[in-house]
Design a protein around this motif. Structure first.
Motif, PDB file in Angstrom:
ATOM      1  N   SER A 443       0.849  -1.194   0.000  1.00 50.85           N
ATOM      2  CA  SER A 443       0.000   0.000   0.000  1.00 50.85           C
ATOM      3  C   SER A 443       0.883   1.241   0.000  1.00 50.85           C
ATOM      4  O   SER A 443       1.971   1.254   0.577  1.00 50.85           O
ATOM      5  CB  SER A 443      -0.899   0.016   1.234  1.00 50.85           C
ATOM      6  OG  SER A 443      -1.788  -1.078   1.222  1.00 50.85           O
ATOM      7  N   LYS A 451      -3.956  -1.856  -0.432  1.00 50.62           N
ATOM      8  CA  LYS A 451      -4.155  -3.245  -0.822  1.00 50.62           C
ATOM      9  C   LYS A 451      -5.566  -3.696  -0.439  1.00 50.62           C
ATOM     10  O   LYS A 451      -6.062  -3.371   0.645  1.00 50.62           O
ATOM     11  CB  LYS A 451      -3.129  -4.149  -0.133  1.00 50.62           C
ATOM     12  CG  LYS A 451      -1.740  -4.048  -0.707  1.00 50.62           C
ATOM     13  CD  LYS A 451      -0.870  -5.237  -0.322  1.00 50.62           C
ATOM     14  CE  LYS A 451      -0.507  -5.237   1.142  1.00 50.62           C
ATOM     15  NZ  LYS A 451       0.532  -6.284   1.426  1.00 50.62           N
ATOM     16  N   THR A 452      -6.167  -4.463  -1.328  1.00 47.00           N
ATOM     17  CA  THR A 452      -7.546  -4.901  -1.138  1.00 47.00           C
ATOM     18  C   THR A 452      -7.662  -6.377  -1.509  1.00 47.00           C
ATOM     19  O   THR A 452      -7.183  -6.791  -2.569  1.00 47.00           O
ATOM     20  CB  THR A 452      -8.505  -4.069  -1.999  1.00 47.00           C
ATOM     21  OG1 THR A 452      -8.317  -2.673  -1.700  1.00 47.00           O
ATOM     22  CG2 THR A 452      -9.949  -4.435  -1.741  1.00 47.00           C
ATOM     23  N   VAL A 469      -7.246  -0.115  -3.992  1.00 47.05           N
ATOM     24  CA  VAL A 469      -8.343   0.837  -4.008  1.00 47.05           C
ATOM     25  C   VAL A 469      -7.822   2.215  -3.620  1.00 47.05           C
ATOM     26  O   VAL A 469      -6.896   2.340  -2.804  1.00 47.05           O
ATOM     27  CB  VAL A 469      -9.474   0.373  -3.069  1.00 47.05           C
ATOM     28  CG1 VAL A 469      -9.039   0.451  -1.612  1.00 47.05           C
ATOM     29  CG2 VAL A 469     -10.743   1.193  -3.269  1.00 47.05           C
ATOM     30  N   LEU A 491     -14.094  -9.192   2.758  1.00 42.62           N
ATOM     31  CA  LEU A 491     -13.414  -8.069   2.119  1.00 42.62           C
ATOM     32  C   LEU A 491     -12.479  -7.403   3.123  1.00 42.62           C
ATOM     33  O   LEU A 491     -12.906  -7.067   4.230  1.00 42.62           O
ATOM     34  CB  LEU A 491     -14.456  -7.065   1.616  1.00 42.62           C
ATOM     35  CG  LEU A 491     -13.986  -5.708   1.099  1.00 42.62           C
ATOM     36  CD1 LEU A 491     -13.097  -5.865  -0.131  1.00 42.62           C
ATOM     37  CD2 LEU A 491     -15.199  -4.834   0.763  1.00 42.62           C
ATOM     38  N   VAL A 493      -9.331  -4.385   3.475  1.00 43.14           N
ATOM     39  CA  VAL A 493      -8.593  -3.261   2.899  1.00 43.14           C
ATOM     40  C   VAL A 493      -7.663  -2.716   3.973  1.00 43.14           C
ATOM     41  O   VAL A 493      -8.065  -2.586   5.139  1.00 43.14           O
ATOM     42  CB  VAL A 493      -9.556  -2.140   2.434  1.00 43.14           C
ATOM     43  CG1 VAL A 493      -8.772  -0.966   1.848  1.00 43.14           C
ATOM     44  CG2 VAL A 493     -10.566  -2.666   1.427  1.00 43.14           C
ATOM     45  N   MET A 500      -4.351  -5.983   8.624  1.00 42.53           N
ATOM     46  CA  MET A 500      -5.324  -6.645   7.755  1.00 42.53           C
ATOM     47  C   MET A 500      -5.665  -8.033   8.305  1.00 42.53           C
ATOM     48  O   MET A 500      -6.831  -8.441   8.315  1.00 42.53           O
ATOM     49  CB  MET A 500      -4.789  -6.728   6.330  1.00 42.53           C
ATOM     50  CG  MET A 500      -4.652  -5.357   5.652  1.00 42.53           C
ATOM     51  SD  MET A 500      -3.854  -5.404   4.024  1.00 42.53           S
ATOM     52  CE  MET A 500      -5.196  -6.032   3.005  1.00 42.53           C
ATOM     53  N   MET A 567     -17.307   0.983   0.769  1.00 43.22           N
ATOM     54  CA  MET A 567     -16.390  -0.145   0.732  1.00 43.22           C
ATOM     55  C   MET A 567     -17.105  -1.422   0.299  1.00 43.22           C
ATOM     56  O   MET A 567     -16.566  -2.230  -0.476  1.00 43.22           O
ATOM     57  CB  MET A 567     -15.751  -0.319   2.103  1.00 43.22           C
ATOM     58  CG  MET A 567     -14.831  -1.523   2.240  1.00 43.22           C
ATOM     59  SD  MET A 567     -14.096  -1.559   3.891  1.00 43.22           S
ATOM     60  CE  MET A 567     -13.618  -3.285   4.001  1.00 43.22           C
ATOM     61  N   ILE A 570     -17.180  -2.495  -3.427  1.00 41.13           N
ATOM     62  CA  ILE A 570     -15.962  -2.822  -4.184  1.00 41.13           C
ATOM     63  C   ILE A 570     -16.105  -4.134  -4.956  1.00 41.13           C
ATOM     64  O   ILE A 570     -15.633  -4.242  -6.089  1.00 41.13           O
ATOM     65  CB  ILE A 570     -14.742  -2.846  -3.234  1.00 41.13           C
ATOM     66  CG1 ILE A 570     -14.398  -1.419  -2.788  1.00 41.13           C
ATOM     67  CG2 ILE A 570     -13.523  -3.499  -3.894  1.00 41.13           C
ATOM     68  CD1 ILE A 570     -13.332  -1.355  -1.702  1.00 41.13           C
TER      69      ILE A 570
END
Length: 602
Positions: A443, A451-452, A469, A491, A493, A500, A567, A570
């Motif tokens: 990121s 980062k996603t 994203v 999900l 992010v 994370m 979010m 996405i």
């Protein structure tokens, strides 16, 4: 359409209604001393009583002869007497509440009926999950008129869901009394391409003589929109420009104007009405997705009516857009949506037509809420254990789960990314260059690139999509959610792998929900153990959890409204332009998978 949502069918009570209207029998209830909002003629009528018998309206006018010894007389004391409000497109799951708690939250705000599309729970638990919601709704006075989810998955071939709905499933549910139509047909590519699957799903609904609801998010409003409507699709809530609303209404499609917690289209697209001299019978106001803190702090359709008037829409026109227009959209106006003889006695008393403060809500003639509080108790309902354990991952999550290897030998890499837009459903595809660090792509908060990951959580397949994203403004931390439309995979992010992993594992432990973390600490978490989407706690408790979450988002750097809703879109591969599912990045203009890395940067 046969109505299963009133206390008694008209044919059972017509003789009694005639007797009450003729003064030969006493009404159960008479409302006096108010100003009637007549949505049939767009008038405010003084001196009109409303006599109610057997849950239906017997007379509108002078009800003196209808009052007997046992009649309850409600003194409106100068308040406006209006039809109860109908929300023509709503996902209850987005409120994070069970159906019963949702009903208790919205009825005091004048909502007497909703048309929910339960495609969130259906994507996780299938029709068994939908049946749970229907059973939950059965204990409430709220008229909960379900539509069967049409797109499970939303875009076949691009994501993995917990269930699958086909034409035979649609055919089955069209026989259920609680089902009045088909949920939003998000697979507009399938409709426009003439695929058997999409058209058979619509066809089974039309064979049952029920309403097909829509989702047409393309800016093209010529041949494509014509083709979509020609398939039998009656309404659409995806207008984001005034010209979208006008184009749909001109073609006889009900344009559902949205004002939710995050998707706040109303102030912009109201100009379709305020800047033109057009008939508004094909316009409705809807909420679509509303968070619990919005329901607590602002309200439901009463809040949307207030915003409509602020946007320049005439108050009576606005009321028509949540009453008679909505009932006509679903071909139920013979029973709902106006205060006239024979109709269900679904009525609200309003203090004014500016802020729409609701003084009393009646459903089928019974007072169910007064002065902002429910006046009736609900029977308990418990969701089954299998609905509360819906996270099934193949592998344990560690910080290494979130590593993104760079192409071998590269120092800098050009990638495509998803740029979100605050308070809008659309996003844009953008390109950026990332420096490679120890062979990994990380990121880059200076570029606002995070980062996603989307991890499949239904069948332990171990598949996951990886992307970046832009637009959240997060400086340090991570967010995770099992509310990730529409497959509702996990999900995540974030700015760093450790946070994370903590965010993801926090949701695994609590059965799903939404969480924000920073530096190894959970800053806020809304646990949603029912399918990873809902909680059966009271709305005030869920609103408090969401308020803490929103503060947590601000702490880690994000200031957009209802960021978890933004979010959550996405992974929704039926919305332009670029989305990320557990199978990878999807270009939603061409409906094809595209690589993360575009080329090695010089």
């Amino acid at each position: 359409m046969l109505n299963h949502f009133c206390k008694k069918p008209l044919w059972e009570v017509s003789q009694k209604l005639v007797a009450v209207a003729g003064g030969r029998a006493a009404a159960d209830t008479v409302i006096r001393g108010g100003k009637l909002v007549n949505v049939c003629t767009a008038e405010i009528l003084e001196g009109q009583d409303v006599a109610i018998s057997e849950g239906r309206i017997a007379l509108v006018g002078d009800a003196s002869a209808c009052i007997g010894e046992g009649t309850e007389v409600i003194d409106a004391a100068g308040a406006y007497i209006a039809p109860g409000f109908l929300d023509g497109h709503i996902h209850i799951e987005s409120s994070m509440l069970s159906v019963g708690e949702y009903a208790k939250a919205v009825i005091p705000h004048g909502t007497i009926g909703i048309y929910p599309d339960p495609h969130e729970i259906c994507n996780v638990l299938g029709l068994d999950g939908v049946r749970c919601m229907i059973d939950d709704a059965g204990r409430t006075p709220l008229k909960t008129m379900f539509v069967t989810p049409s797109c499970v998955p939303a875009v076949p071939g691009f994501e993995d869901t917990g269930s699958h709905i086909g034409p035979e499933d649609i055919k089955e549910t069209m026989q259920w009394d609680e089902i009045v139509g088909l949920g939003e047909m998000m697979n507009f590519p399938g409709i426009l391409a003439g695929t058997d699957h999409a058209h058979q799903i619509v066809g089974e609904t039309l064979k049952a003589d029920k309403v097909v609801t829509g989702h047409y998010s393309l800016p093209e409003t010529d041949s494509g929109l014509n083709a979509y409507i020609a398939a039998g699709i009656r309404c659409c809530h995806e207008s984001t420009r005034p010209e979208d609303v006008i184009a749909k209404m001109r073609l006889g499609m009900y344009a559902q104007i949205r004002m939710g917690s995050a998707w706040q289209d109303l102030p912009v697209i109201a100009r379709a009405i305020t800047e033109r001299d057009v008939d508004t019978r094909f316009a409705c106001l809807i909420s679509d997705d509303t968070h619990p803190n919005t329901l607590v702090s602002k309200g439901h359709l009463d809040y949307i009516l207030t915003e409509a008037v602020k946007a320049g829409i005439d108050p009576i026109t606005a009321i028509q857009m949540v009453t008679i227009n909505t009932a006509q959209c679903y071909r139920m106006d013979q029973e709902l949506g106006s205060i006239i003889p024979g109709k269900c006695a679904d009525i609200v008393l309003l203090e004014d037509l500016e802020h729409f403060r609701v003084l009393r809500t009646l459903i089928d003639g019974d007072t169910v809420a007064k002065d902002g509080a429910m006046t009736t108790e609900l029977a308990p309902y418990t969701y089954p254990d299998w609905a509360r354990h819906s996270i099934h991952l193949k592998d344990a999550i560690t910080p290494d789960t979130f590593k993104v290897p760079a192409p071998a030998g590269a120092d800098r890499v050009r990638i495509r990314a998803i740029e979100v837009i605050p308070a809008r459903v659309g996003d844009t595809e953008v390109f950026a260059t990332l420096a490679v660090k120890d062979g990994q792509l990380e990121s880059d908060t200076d570029q606002d690139l995070l980062k996603t990951f989307v991890l499949e959580r239904h069948h332990e397949t171990g598949t996951m999509g990886v992307g970046f994203v832009k637009g959240f403004g997060i400086k340090n931390g991570a967010m995770a959610s099992t509310v990730a439309h529409d497959a509702h995979n996990l999900l995540v992010v974030g700015t760093n792998d450790a946070d994370m992993a903590l965010a993801a594992n926090t949701l695994v432990e609590c059965g799903g929900g939404m969480v924000a973390v920073q530096d190894g600490k959970v800053l806020g978490c809304a646990a949603l153990p029912i399918a990873g989407l809902m909680n059966d706690e009271p709305v005030a408790d869920m609103a408090a959890d969401v308020a803490v979450l929103e503060e947590a988002w601000k702490t880690i750097g994000c200031t957009m409204p209802s960021p978890f809703m933004t979010m959550a879109l996405i992974p929704l591969a039926c919305l332009p332009e670029l989305r990320l599912t557990n199978r990878g990045l999807v270009d939603c203009r061409t409906f094809s998978f595209v690589p993360l890395v575009v080329d090695d940067a010089e």
